[in-house]
Design an enzyme around this catalytic site. Sequence first.
Site, PDB file in Angstrom:
ATOM      1  N   GLY A 182       9.579 -27.921 -19.115  1.00  0.00           N
ATOM      2  CA  GLY A 182       9.053 -26.681 -19.657  1.00  0.00           C
ATOM      3  C   GLY A 182       7.711 -26.356 -19.041  1.00  0.00           C
ATOM      4  O   GLY A 182       7.129 -27.171 -18.312  1.00  0.00           O
TER       5      GLY A 182
ATOM      6  N   SER B  25       4.943 -24.967 -24.009  1.00  0.00           N
ATOM      7  CA  SER B  25       6.305 -24.490 -24.250  1.00  0.00           C
ATOM      8  C   SER B  25       6.981 -25.212 -25.407  1.00  0.00           C
ATOM      9  O   SER B  25       8.047 -24.805 -25.851  1.00  0.00           O
ATOM     10  CB  SER B  25       7.155 -24.672 -22.990  1.00  0.00           C
ATOM     11  N   GLY B  26       6.380 -26.301 -25.893  1.00  0.00           N
ATOM     12  CA  GLY B  26       6.980 -27.091 -26.958  1.00  0.00           C
ATOM     13  C   GLY B  26       7.695 -28.326 -26.463  1.00  0.00           C
ATOM     14  O   GLY B  26       8.376 -29.000 -27.235  1.00  0.00           O
TER      15      GLY B  26
ATOM     16  N   HIS C 126      -2.348 -34.930 -30.037  1.00  0.00           N
ATOM     17  CA  HIS C 126      -1.063 -35.588 -29.807  1.00  0.00           C
ATOM     18  C   HIS C 126      -0.951 -36.857 -30.654  1.00  0.00           C
ATOM     19  O   HIS C 126       0.082 -37.112 -31.274  1.00  0.00           O
ATOM     20  CB  HIS C 126      -0.916 -35.940 -28.323  1.00  0.00           C
TER      21      HIS C 126
ATOM     22  N   ARG D  45      -0.202 -36.353 -34.490  1.00  0.00           N
ATOM     23  CA  ARG D  45       1.115 -35.924 -34.957  1.00  0.00           C
ATOM     24  C   ARG D  45       2.195 -36.975 -34.709  1.00  0.00           C
ATOM     25  O   ARG D  45       3.315 -36.826 -35.188  1.00  0.00           O
ATOM     26  CB  ARG D  45       1.496 -34.600 -34.311  1.00  0.00           C
TER      27      ARG D  45
END
Length: 233
Positions: free
Chosen positions: A68, A72-73, A110, A113
């Site tokens: 991606g 973009s996820g 990062h 999560r």
Amino acid sequence: MAELITGPDGAVVDGVLRLGADGIVTAAGYEVTTTRTNRGLRYDVLTPTGEQLSWTAPLAAQRTLVLGGARSGKSTEAERLLADYPDTLYVATGGDGSADPEWAERIALHRARRPASWGLAETVDLVPLLETPGPPLLIDCLTLWLSRTMDACEVWADHSRAVEVEKRIELLAEAWSRTTRLVVAVSNEVGSGVVPADAGTRLYRDLMGRVNATVARRSETVLWCVAGRTVAL
């Protein structure tokens, strides 16, 4: 009567409860338990009307490449794929961010999560990890692996040394294809924009395409992320 419809992307109960390989369920009123078996992840569902259904999601692909653009996820999708594996080893190829406050902030987000049970390895030496049996690996990302590999090979000063990078790309792909681990790797797709004006950036773009294509050919699953949506390639 409760309805269970299965397909290549998973199963749906009564048109509202999605079942997949990730263990995530969202519909209210349904009691769901999951059990990991040799065949995959088994869902046992109790519907609001008291009916019981069972379905087993097949085992996930062993090698998955998630592609991606920026934001973009793709990293979120890669983490979701391994969310059900508490012993996952997160392999960070971008360093610790100590020299760049903005990059350090990204790294902290990062980390926040990710599941607390996940391990962490900050390295670009991916081949030994892939060749050693162990828990699942999440490699984030191959883009930074390439840039740091180009640094190590001193390609920026001498573009003819790109041949050394290509050798390392092939060694990485071979280790990726032979690994016995469950592995997910994240990589950027950088070849969809304008042609870069300088030779060094063009070389980087071309080598990034080589990395993605070489690893993709050796992967069971390749996913493309855009605007937070994921499409299988």
